[in-house]
Design a protein around this motif. Structure first.
Motif, PDB file in Angstrom:
ATOM      1  N   SER A  65      14.950   9.343 -22.358  1.00 26.93           N
ATOM      2  CA  SER A  65      15.557  10.471 -21.764  1.00 26.93           C
ATOM      3  C   SER A  65      15.388  10.748 -20.262  1.00 26.93           C
ATOM      4  N   ARG A  66      15.850  11.626 -19.813  1.00 24.87           N
ATOM      5  CA  ARG A  66      15.857  11.988 -18.406  1.00 24.87           C
ATOM      6  C   ARG A  66      14.306  12.131 -17.831  1.00 24.87           C
ATOM      7  N   GLY A  67      13.684  13.001 -18.835  1.00 23.66           N
ATOM      8  CA  GLY A  67      12.262  13.395 -18.720  1.00 23.66           C
ATOM      9  C   GLY A  67      11.364  12.272 -18.991  1.00 23.66           C
ATOM     10  N   MET A  68      11.609  11.421 -19.781  1.00 23.68           N
ATOM     11  CA  MET A  68      10.671  10.213 -19.987  1.00 23.68           C
ATOM     12  C   MET A  68      10.987   9.204 -18.784  1.00 23.68           C
ATOM     13  N   LYS A  69      12.004   9.174 -18.344  1.00 24.99           N
ATOM     14  CA  LYS A  69      11.869   8.213 -17.144  1.00 24.99           C
ATOM     15  C   LYS A  69      11.278   8.734 -16.084  1.00 24.99           C
ATOM     16  N   SER A  70      11.192   9.999 -15.676  1.00 23.33           N
ATOM     17  CA  SER A  70      10.610  10.798 -14.788  1.00 23.33           C
ATOM     18  C   SER A  70       9.329  10.549 -15.065  1.00 23.33           C
ATOM     19  N   ALA A  71       8.774  10.553 -16.160  1.00 23.72           N
ATOM     20  CA  ALA A  71       7.373  10.752 -16.480  1.00 23.72           C
ATOM     21  C   ALA A  71       6.807   9.059 -16.436  1.00 23.72           C
ATOM     22  N   LEU A  72       7.738   8.109 -16.750  1.00 24.72           N
ATOM     23  CA  LEU A  72       7.238   6.767 -16.475  1.00 24.72           C
ATOM     24  C   LEU A  72       6.996   6.619 -14.750  1.00 24.72           C
ATOM     25  N   GLN A 127       0.794  -1.291  -0.044  1.00 25.24           N
ATOM     26  CA  GLN A 127       0.018   0.133   0.002  1.00 25.24           C
ATOM     27  C   GLN A 127       1.044   1.234  -0.009  1.00 25.24           C
ATOM     28  N   VAL A 128       2.251   1.134  -0.130  1.00 27.41           N
ATOM     29  CA  VAL A 128       3.053   2.225   0.046  1.00 27.41           C
ATOM     30  C   VAL A 128       3.869   2.251  -1.549  1.00 27.41           C
ATOM     31  N   CYS A 129       3.655   3.113  -2.030  1.00 23.88           N
ATOM     32  CA  CYS A 129       4.274   3.197  -3.441  1.00 23.88           C
ATOM     33  C   CYS A 129       5.303   4.465  -3.370  1.00 23.88           C
ATOM     34  N   PHE A 130       6.881   4.146  -3.363  1.00 23.17           N
ATOM     35  CA  PHE A 130       7.894   5.005  -3.305  1.00 23.17           C
ATOM     36  C   PHE A 130       8.603   5.135  -5.017  1.00 23.17           C
ATOM     37  N   ILE A 131       8.318   6.244  -5.236  1.00 24.33           N
ATOM     38  CA  ILE A 131       8.926   6.689  -6.636  1.00 24.33           C
ATOM     39  C   ILE A 131      10.159   7.715  -6.616  1.00 24.33           C
ATOM     40  N   GLN A 132      10.917   7.366  -7.046  1.00 27.47           N
ATOM     41  CA  GLN A 132      12.492   8.043  -7.000  1.00 27.47           C
ATOM     42  C   GLN A 132      12.660   8.346  -8.371  1.00 27.47           C
ATOM     43  N   GLU A 133      13.547   9.469  -8.750  1.00 33.89           N
ATOM     44  CA  GLU A 133      13.712   9.643  -9.971  1.00 33.89           C
ATOM     45  C   GLU A 133      14.734   8.671 -10.967  1.00 33.89           C
ATOM     46  N   SER A 134      15.162   8.182 -10.496  1.00 35.01           N
ATOM     47  CA  SER A 134      16.067   7.160 -11.116  1.00 35.01           C
ATOM     48  C   SER A 134      15.330   5.969 -11.036  1.00 35.01           C
ATOM     49  N   GLU A 147      11.271  13.700  -5.353  1.00 29.96           N
ATOM     50  CA  GLU A 147      12.073  14.400  -6.468  1.00 29.96           C
ATOM     51  C   GLU A 147      11.905  13.788  -7.832  1.00 29.96           C
ATOM     52  N   ALA A 148      10.515  13.050  -7.920  1.00 29.10           N
ATOM     53  CA  ALA A 148      10.557  12.110  -9.125  1.00 29.10           C
ATOM     54  C   ALA A 148      10.232  12.713 -10.291  1.00 29.10           C
ATOM     55  N   TYR A 149      10.119  14.158 -10.249  1.00 26.07           N
ATOM     56  CA  TYR A 149       9.494  14.929 -11.309  1.00 26.07           C
ATOM     57  C   TYR A 149      10.484  15.925 -11.928  1.00 26.07           C
ATOM     58  N   LEU A 150      11.802  16.065 -11.142  1.00 21.37           N
ATOM     59  CA  LEU A 150      12.692  16.819 -11.446  1.00 21.37           C
ATOM     60  C   LEU A 150      13.370  16.688 -13.008  1.00 21.37           C
ATOM     61  N   GLY A 151      13.194  15.522 -13.359  1.00 21.83           N
ATOM     62  CA  GLY A 151      13.772  15.370 -14.636  1.00 21.83           C
ATOM     63  C   GLY A 151      12.790  15.869 -15.751  1.00 21.83           C
ATOM     64  N   MET A 152      11.642  16.429 -15.381  1.00 24.66           N
ATOM     65  CA  MET A 152      10.892  16.643 -16.366  1.00 24.66           C
ATOM     66  C   MET A 152      10.883  18.295 -16.833  1.00 24.66           C
ATOM     67  N   ASP A 153      10.639  18.476 -17.976  1.00 27.07           N
ATOM     68  CA  ASP A 153      10.590  19.995 -18.278  1.00 27.07           C
ATOM     69  C   ASP A 153       9.342  20.645 -17.672  1.00 27.07           C
ATOM     70  N   ALA A 154       9.326  21.812 -17.754  1.00 28.12           N
ATOM     71  CA  ALA A 154       8.358  22.741 -16.835  1.00 28.12           C
ATOM     72  C   ALA A 154       7.049  22.302 -17.409  1.00 28.12           C
ATOM     73  N   PRO A 155       6.677  22.154 -18.860  1.00 29.21           N
ATOM     74  CA  PRO A 155       5.264  21.876 -19.189  1.00 29.21           C
ATOM     75  C   PRO A 155       4.855  20.365 -18.546  1.00 29.21           C
ATOM     76  N   SER A 156       5.854  19.409 -18.521  1.00 30.49           N
ATOM     77  CA  SER A 156       5.356  18.056 -18.070  1.00 30.49           C
ATOM     78  C   SER A 156       5.168  18.130 -16.454  1.00 30.49           C
ATOM     79  N   ARG A 157       6.170  18.970 -16.053  1.00 32.78           N
ATOM     80  CA  ARG A 157       5.826  19.094 -14.348  1.00 32.78           C
ATOM     81  C   ARG A 157       4.425  19.679 -14.017  1.00 32.78           C
ATOM     82  N   TYR A 158       3.972  20.757 -14.894  1.00 28.80           N
ATOM     83  CA  TYR A 158       2.827  21.443 -14.528  1.00 28.80           C
ATOM     84  C   TYR A 158       1.774  20.358 -14.930  1.00 28.80           C
ATOM     85  N   ALA A 159       1.892  19.690 -15.803  1.00 31.01           N
ATOM     86  CA  ALA A 159       0.828  18.550 -16.171  1.00 31.01           C
ATOM     87  C   ALA A 159       0.841  17.562 -15.058  1.00 31.01           C
TER      88      ALA A 159
END
Lengths: 122, 248, 293
Positions: C131-138, C77-84, C155-167
């Motif tokens: 790409s880093r952004g794609m990994k973050s998005a996944l 019940q605990v899902c932990f997502i990291q950037e890498s 910090e799972a969303y740091l690799g994404m560009d601004a539009p993806s982060r806002y999404a």
């Protein structure tokens, strides 16, 4: 979007009040839900709810169970009344203080106001 | 919103079978192709028919899947533990799942080995060669299929498990201790050969130390104990291990 | 369903280095929490313990009233997502989704499909080719679609560009409102995401130095700007977080509530009272003072 000058929920309350005063929100009209507000401004719904809570406490909004929040009957009147009081305190008094600081005589201010008034009437 | 779900350990087994399906299929295709190729070449080039006589080639072939399973075993913990734990699976269920996975794979590999013996027998019979086994086994001729199955099942599991321990050792400790563990990790595989009195350790025990083969029932009980201790040792190694940030 | 989280006297040592020092807090659950801290402050260590990636050295962690480590009922019940991320580089995006779907009890396949479309994730590509952004998005896709009662983004969303982060922020909020659950987000992009947090926790060098409702925290900071003697007089007895001086004008950032008298005095003396943003408060509260403290 939010300027960080006052708590966000305060800004939301002010925005709704402003809409009521300007007549964009009518008496007994339903207000957007906290979730709609939250999604629109990208803020936590609890923050939006706090703003709504503030307004219900002031009697400006009322809640219909299971339906949502509505504008009270006397909301607009009391808001306008309130703003009138604050107008002199916050706008006029401050203007006079500023005028005093930079040496603008009151007569000059009155002259300016009368000129504007005449232009408006014309 | 409840979906029908497998038990987490069962799911680990299922996912691993899915992940390695092509690895295993390709391995057997290549292995059997090479084996048949050698057989064909030998058949044409054999200097004398006597040279081919009396020796089971398939018997010696079993060394390849053993080593192959050991290599796959080494990969299990380093490649998959983090994926499963980060998907909410406990280390315990991961270990149980690998235990089942190894059993299934060892059984499938043992089946292939079992199938090979009658085929080899057939080829030898056709050519009028006599077939003999070189190494000691729990079976004495190539038609004792159940014996063949169990011997290979236990051996494959043990080698698979030894590899698994090596991988677990490197996951748990730094490389210096990991190397020591990888030496110790060979013990289960050797123990299994001693228990079965087969293969390298088996011949050693019989020829050098003249150890008598235990009765079959005892062999099976001891073999199961070795299997259980393989799972137990891996459990001791990784039951509390930390999932570290991937270094990329 | 929401799960509360209780942490008491938590410590984590890496050899002789103490990463988490006597941390205690209670999260009621069903809210969006922000975990702020500088690099190396212990954020990832703390979150790793909540997600059972590590076991604490001492102290108590309870999620839904139970110790989470190696507890199958809690861990799923605990899902932990990291950037890498933790999947092997050779796995494909489709494989990651397959594994996630098989493991998370509340996995929402349609939602995952929608997010994949939103982020234009290539299903057949291997992780090493992303790409880093794609990994973050996944990672974000897995975290959101897991619908885990406790979902943690480190910090799972740091690799994404601004539009993806806002999404992502919009998705997170939308999903949170539709199916309330506990979200914990660690970040240093406070300006962008601060308005989403209902409560904020600040870690500094392994200590939990702040745990407050975001609005309350925001209203507790102020900058006081004016002639230096007046400012000094006004800020006496207040917690001063930072000072700046320009000629005779002094600007002081204080933490704590100003009394009515102080406000009156400030107004009378022509002192400017300004708000402090969450970001500024964070910077001031975690600033090194040069003496290693």
């Amino acid at each position: 979007m939010f300027d960080d000058r006052s708590p966000i929920y305060q800004q939301i309350a002010d925005k709704i009040k402003d809409d009521i005063v300007r007549g964009l929100l009518q008496e007994d009209e339903q207000v957007m839900s906290t979730n709609q507000f939250a999604a629109f401004y990208r803020i936590n719904p609890a923050t939006a709810a706090k703003g709504f809570h503030l307004l219900t406490e002031e009697g400006i909004l009322y809640k219909k169970r299971g339906i949502g929040m509505f504008v009270s009957g006397e909301a607009r009147q009391s808001l306008i009344q309130n703003r009138r009081e604050r107008f002199f305190e916050e706008v006029v008094d401050q203007m006079l203080a500023e005028a005093d600081k930079i040496g603008v005589p009151i007569s000059e201010i009155i002259g300016r106001i009368e000129k504007a008034n005449r232009r408006n009437e014309a | 919103m409840t979906r029908k779900r497998r038990h987490p350990a069962h799911n680990v087994t299922h996912q691993l079978l899915f992940t390695y399906r092509w690895t295993f299929i390709v391995y057997w295709i290549v292995f059997i192709a090479i084996f048949i190729g050698i057989a064909v070449v030998l058949n044409h080039l054999a200097p004398s028919k006597e040279a081919m006589d009396s020796q089971s080639v398939w018997e010696g072939a079993a060394n390849s899947p053993k080593v192959f399973l050991m290599v796959i075993g080494i990969l299990l913990t380093p490649l998959s533990l983090a994926s499963f734990v980060s998907s909410g699976v406990t280390r315990k269920h991961f270990i149980m799942g690998i235990g089942f996975f190894m059993m299934v794979m060892s059984a499938i590999f043992a089946f292939v080995m079992v199938a090979g013996y009658p085929i080899e027998q057939m080829i030898y019979d056709k050519n009028g060669w006599s077939l003999a086994l070189n190494n000691p086994h729990i079976f004495t001729s190539s038609d004792q299929l159940i014996g063949i199955f169990f011997e290979y099942f236990f051996l494959f599991f043990a080698y698979f498990g030894s590899g698994w321990m090596i991988g677990s050792g490197f996951t748990r400790f730094q490389w210096q201790i990991g190397i020591i563990i990888s030496v110790v990790a060979l013990l289960p595989a050797m123990a299994m050969e001693v228990v079965l009195s087969s293969d390298w350790m088996g011949s050693l025990m019989q020829s050098v130390f003249e150890v008598e083969r235990s009765p079959l029932a005892a062999v099976i009980v001891l073999a199961i104990i070795v299997m259980a201790s393989i799972i137990g040792l891996n459990y001791l190694l990784i039951r509390r291990v930390a999932i570290k940030k991937k270094v990329v | 369903m929401t799960l509360g989280i209780e942490v008491k006297s938590l410590q984590l040592n890496y050899g002789s280095f103490r990463a988490i020092k006597d941390v205690s807090f209670t999260l009621a659950g069903g809210k969006i929490y922000g975990l702020l801290g500088r690099n190396g402050s212990g954020k990832t260590s703390l979150l790793s313990i909540l997600a059972s990636f590590r076991e604490q050295t001492s102290g108590v962690v309870a999620i839904g009233g139970e110790a989470p480590f190696e507890n199958a009922k809690i861990m799923e019940q605990v899902c932990f997502i990291q950037e890498s991320g933790y999947m092997q580089d050779s796995t494909s995006v489709a494989d990651v989704l397959r594994l996630s779907e098989s493991c998370w009890p509340n996995w929402d396949r349609e939602y995952a499909a929608r997010l994949i479309q939103l982020y234009e994730l290539p299903l057949k590509k291997r992780l090493s080719a992303l790409s880093r952004g794609m990994k973050s998005a996944l990672g974000v896709t897995v975290g959101l679609a897991s619908r885990a009662p406790v979902t943690i983004f480190d910090e799972a969303y740091l690799g994404m560009d601004a539009p993806s982060r806002y999404a992502f922020y919009e998705e997170l909020l939308q999903d949170y409102m539709e199916t309330p659950r506990t979200f914990i987000l660690s970040t240093h992009l406070i300006e962008e995401i601060g308005t989403l947090f209902e409560e904020v926790l600040i870690l500094d060098q392994g200590h939990l130095i702040m745990h407050e409702e975001t609005d309350a925290l925001r209203s507790r900071g102020a900058t006081i700007t004016g002639p230096d003697e007046v400012v000094d007089r006004l800020t006496e007895g207040l917690t001063v977080l930072g000072e700046q001086q320009l000629g005779r004008t002094k600007s002081v950032t204080v933490f704590g509530e100003l009394t009515k008298e102080q406000r009156k005095l400030a107004l009378a003396e022509g002192i400017e009272l300004g708000p402090v943003s969450l970001q500024d408060l964070f910077v001031h509260l975690t600033k090194r003072r040069g003496d290693g403290q």
